[in-house]
Design a protein around this motif. Sequence first.
Motif, PDB file in Angstrom:
ATOM      1  N   THR A 188       1.559  -5.903  25.815  1.00  0.00           N
ATOM      2  CA  THR A 188       1.039  -5.026  26.594  1.00  0.00           C
ATOM      3  C   THR A 188       1.443  -3.684  25.893  1.00  0.00           C
ATOM      4  OG1 THR A 188       1.529  -6.145  28.778  1.00  0.00           O
ATOM      5  CG2 THR A 188       1.684  -3.714  28.966  1.00  0.00           C
ATOM      6  N   MET A 189       2.847  -3.685  25.133  1.00  0.00           N
ATOM      7  CA  MET A 189       3.261  -2.708  24.471  1.00  0.00           C
ATOM      8  C   MET A 189       2.288  -2.274  23.343  1.00  0.00           C
ATOM      9  SD  MET A 189       5.779  -1.544  25.964  1.00  0.00           S
ATOM     10  CE  MET A 189       6.191  -0.129  24.653  1.00  0.00           C
ATOM     11  N   THR A 190       1.564  -3.120  22.754  1.00  0.00           N
ATOM     12  CA  THR A 190       0.586  -3.312  21.538  1.00  0.00           C
ATOM     13  C   THR A 190      -0.732  -2.509  22.253  1.00  0.00           C
ATOM     14  OG1 THR A 190       1.347  -5.105  20.554  1.00  0.00           O
ATOM     15  CG2 THR A 190      -0.535  -4.240  20.065  1.00  0.00           C
ATOM     16  N   GLN A 191      -0.883  -2.790  23.476  1.00  0.00           N
ATOM     17  CA  GLN A 191      -2.353  -2.277  24.016  1.00  0.00           C
ATOM     18  C   GLN A 191      -1.864  -0.559  24.330  1.00  0.00           C
ATOM     19  OE1 GLN A 191      -3.658  -4.109  27.602  1.00  0.00           O
ATOM     20  NE2 GLN A 191      -5.022  -2.360  27.998  1.00  0.00           N
ATOM     21  N   ILE A 192      -0.359  -0.576  24.976  1.00  0.00           N
ATOM     22  CA  ILE A 192      -0.320   0.997  25.367  1.00  0.00           C
ATOM     23  C   ILE A 192       0.000   1.980  24.109  1.00  0.00           C
ATOM     24  CG2 ILE A 192       1.804   2.462  26.056  1.00  0.00           C
ATOM     25  CD1 ILE A 192       2.328  -0.235  28.103  1.00  0.00           C
ATOM     26  N   GLN A 193       0.425   1.289  22.799  1.00  0.00           N
ATOM     27  CA  GLN A 193       0.851   1.954  21.463  1.00  0.00           C
ATOM     28  C   GLN A 193      -0.511   2.135  20.882  1.00  0.00           C
ATOM     29  OE1 GLN A 193       3.251   3.629  20.628  1.00  0.00           O
ATOM     30  NE2 GLN A 193       2.252   4.318  18.668  1.00  0.00           N
ATOM     31  N   ASN A 194      -1.905   1.503  21.145  1.00  0.00           N
ATOM     32  CA  ASN A 194      -2.891   1.653  20.302  1.00  0.00           C
ATOM     33  C   ASN A 194      -3.733   2.633  21.249  1.00  0.00           C
ATOM     34  OD1 ASN A 194      -5.289   0.797  18.792  1.00  0.00           O
ATOM     35  ND2 ASN A 194      -6.180   0.027  20.688  1.00  0.00           N
ATOM     36  N   GLU A 195      -3.484   2.843  22.492  1.00  0.00           N
ATOM     37  CA  GLU A 195      -4.080   3.888  23.262  1.00  0.00           C
ATOM     38  C   GLU A 195      -3.412   5.118  22.774  1.00  0.00           C
ATOM     39  OE1 GLU A 195      -3.635   2.588  27.387  1.00  0.00           O
ATOM     40  OE2 GLU A 195      -5.033   1.108  27.093  1.00  0.00           O
ATOM     41  N   ALA A 199       8.205   0.458  14.289  1.00  0.00           N
ATOM     42  CA  ALA A 199       9.410   1.621  14.157  1.00  0.00           C
ATOM     43  C   ALA A 199       9.761   1.667  15.911  1.00  0.00           C
ATOM     44  CB  ALA A 199       8.549   3.099  13.826  1.00  0.00           C
ATOM     45  N   LYS A 200       8.902   1.877  16.802  1.00  0.00           N
ATOM     46  CA  LYS A 200       9.096   2.276  18.186  1.00  0.00           C
ATOM     47  C   LYS A 200       9.747   0.955  19.202  1.00  0.00           C
ATOM     48  CE  LYS A 200       6.506   4.925  20.310  1.00  0.00           C
ATOM     49  NZ  LYS A 200       5.210   5.739  20.714  1.00  0.00           N
ATOM     50  N   CYS A 201       8.991  -0.201  18.702  1.00  0.00           N
ATOM     51  CA  CYS A 201       9.269  -1.325  19.456  1.00  0.00           C
ATOM     52  C   CYS A 201       9.904  -2.520  18.858  1.00  0.00           C
ATOM     53  CB  CYS A 201       8.130  -1.792  20.350  1.00  0.00           C
ATOM     54  SG  CYS A 201       7.284  -0.299  21.193  1.00  0.00           S
ATOM     55  N   ASN A 202       9.983  -2.346  17.701  1.00  0.00           N
ATOM     56  CA  ASN A 202      10.496  -3.521  16.682  1.00  0.00           C
ATOM     57  C   ASN A 202       9.354  -4.930  17.240  1.00  0.00           C
ATOM     58  OD1 ASN A 202      11.847  -5.000  14.642  1.00  0.00           O
ATOM     59  ND2 ASN A 202      13.232  -5.782  16.438  1.00  0.00           N
ATOM     60  N   ILE A 203       8.187  -4.460  17.095  1.00  0.00           N
ATOM     61  CA  ILE A 203       7.019  -5.408  17.335  1.00  0.00           C
ATOM     62  C   ILE A 203       6.132  -5.522  15.945  1.00  0.00           C
ATOM     63  CG2 ILE A 203       4.953  -6.123  18.616  1.00  0.00           C
ATOM     64  CD1 ILE A 203       6.479  -5.037  21.043  1.00  0.00           C
ATOM     65  N   GLU A 204       6.002  -6.791  15.714  1.00  0.00           N
ATOM     66  CA  GLU A 204       4.861  -6.971  14.736  1.00  0.00           C
ATOM     67  C   GLU A 204       3.630  -7.590  14.917  1.00  0.00           C
ATOM     68  OE1 GLU A 204       6.638  -7.512  10.516  1.00  0.00           O
ATOM     69  OE2 GLU A 204       8.155  -8.510  11.752  1.00  0.00           O
ATOM     70  N   LEU A 205       2.513  -6.987  14.765  1.00  0.00           N
ATOM     71  CA  LEU A 205       0.901  -7.604  15.151  1.00  0.00           C
ATOM     72  C   LEU A 205       1.070  -8.706  14.463  1.00  0.00           C
ATOM     73  CD1 LEU A 205      -1.411  -4.470  14.676  1.00  0.00           C
ATOM     74  CD2 LEU A 205      -0.632  -5.633  16.946  1.00  0.00           C
ATOM     75  N   SER A 206       0.534 -10.071  15.334  1.00  0.00           N
ATOM     76  CA  SER A 206       0.200 -11.340  14.743  1.00  0.00           C
ATOM     77  C   SER A 206       1.586 -12.282  14.598  1.00  0.00           C
ATOM     78  CB  SER A 206      -0.622 -11.449  13.553  1.00  0.00           C
ATOM     79  OG  SER A 206      -2.019 -10.641  13.645  1.00  0.00           O
ATOM     80  N   HIS A 207       2.699 -11.442  15.151  1.00  0.00           N
ATOM     81  CA  HIS A 207       3.874 -12.030  14.975  1.00  0.00           C
ATOM     82  C   HIS A 207       4.655 -12.102  16.215  1.00  0.00           C
ATOM     83  CE1 HIS A 207       4.019 -13.137  10.639  1.00  0.00           C
ATOM     84  NE2 HIS A 207       3.411 -11.968  10.456  1.00  0.00           N
ATOM     85  N   TYR A 208       3.898 -12.208  17.342  1.00  0.00           N
ATOM     86  CA  TYR A 208       4.527 -12.356  18.637  1.00  0.00           C
ATOM     87  C   TYR A 208       5.123 -13.532  18.729  1.00  0.00           C
ATOM     88  CZ  TYR A 208       0.927  -9.094  19.763  1.00  0.00           C
ATOM     89  OH  TYR A 208       0.000  -7.980  20.059  1.00  0.00           O
ATOM     90  N   PHE A 209       6.623 -13.729  19.529  1.00  0.00           N
ATOM     91  CA  PHE A 209       7.305 -14.937  19.995  1.00  0.00           C
ATOM     92  C   PHE A 209       6.323 -15.944  20.368  1.00  0.00           C
ATOM     93  CE2 PHE A 209      11.189 -12.317  20.553  1.00  0.00           C
ATOM     94  CZ  PHE A 209      11.476 -12.333  19.284  1.00  0.00           C
ATOM     95  N   ASN A 210       6.329 -17.334  19.863  1.00  0.00           N
ATOM     96  CA  ASN A 210       5.642 -18.325  20.279  1.00  0.00           C
ATOM     97  C   ASN A 210       6.463 -19.167  21.250  1.00  0.00           C
ATOM     98  OD1 ASN A 210       4.389 -21.027  20.684  1.00  0.00           O
ATOM     99  ND2 ASN A 210       3.514 -20.481  18.574  1.00  0.00           N
ATOM    100  N   PRO A 211       5.971 -19.180  22.535  1.00  0.00           N
ATOM    101  CA  PRO A 211       6.890 -19.988  23.553  1.00  0.00           C
ATOM    102  C   PRO A 211       6.999 -21.543  23.379  1.00  0.00           C
ATOM    103  CG  PRO A 211       4.890 -19.291  24.683  1.00  0.00           C
ATOM    104  CD  PRO A 211       4.866 -18.747  23.240  1.00  0.00           C
ATOM    105  N   TRP A 212       5.923 -21.881  22.590  1.00  0.00           N
ATOM    106  CA  TRP A 212       6.034 -23.467  22.514  1.00  0.00           C
ATOM    107  C   TRP A 212       7.233 -23.639  21.449  1.00  0.00           C
ATOM    108  CZ3 TRP A 212       4.179 -26.844  25.761  1.00  0.00           C
ATOM    109  CH2 TRP A 212       3.328 -26.722  26.582  1.00  0.00           C
ATOM    110  N   HIS A 213       7.204 -22.779  20.516  1.00  0.00           N
ATOM    111  CA  HIS A 213       8.366 -23.232  19.461  1.00  0.00           C
ATOM    112  C   HIS A 213       9.901 -22.873  20.082  1.00  0.00           C
ATOM    113  CE1 HIS A 213       5.740 -21.402  16.199  1.00  0.00           C
ATOM    114  NE2 HIS A 213       5.335 -22.632  16.411  1.00  0.00           N
TER     115      HIS A 213
END
Length: 240
Positions: free
Chosen positions: A92-99, A145-159
């Motif tokens: 969700t944060m990725t989508q908001i930041q892209n906008e 910088a803003k959210c400490n989120i990296e594209l394609s490196h979202y947390f994996n719930p299965w792991h």
Amino acid sequence: MKVFSSSNEESLSRKLIEKFHLSEQLNIIRAGVLGANDGIVSVAGIVIGVAGAHQGQLALFIAGLSGMLAGALSMGGGEYVSVSTQRDTQRTMTQIQNERIQSDYEDELKGLALHYEHEGLTPPLAKKVATQLMENDALNVTLKAKCNIELSHYFNPWHAAISSFFSFMMGSLLPLLSITFIPYPYKVPGTIAAVVLALTLTGYTSATLGNSDRVKGVLRNLLVGVGTMAVTYLIGGAFG
């Protein structure tokens, strides 16, 4: 005054945009340590409580095995739900930041430059680095910088779920095997001793991963674990 060469600036830019993906790995390790610790405490509390009620060997084993399976499924399911929520938030944060980038690129550029100024760069260098990084990958760098989120490196719930499930099973094996195979009259004290040793190890590991005081981490772990066993043993004895 230190002068930054072009190669130094490029190296600095790469370091700012390339981060070792520790967050996801630490999330898996955290789930594993937490699962092992909960397995030790939960199953120890169950078998010590049943032992306090003066139940037989078979009842102790069945109670411990049931607690191990139920707890492992609960921990794994809980981690899956929790990390799935984190991943949904990241998306969700990725989508908001892209906008935001699409609607106001210059404002995002200014914000990124200000971020690097707060990190210690001079205003001219901060603006230059921010401009270069935004040109290369605006969404990824602003998310970091803003959210400490990296594209394609979202947390994996299965792991996290699998790590928590199996670590709970492994942690719970110790009190289960101890209460099953240690002979009377050493069954309860022997199990308590084994649990104290295991809790010391998990407390130390947890404190080390969190870079916190190891002595406090161990003592806190022991307090919770021993307190749990004491309460369940007293309850079992009261109804036994």
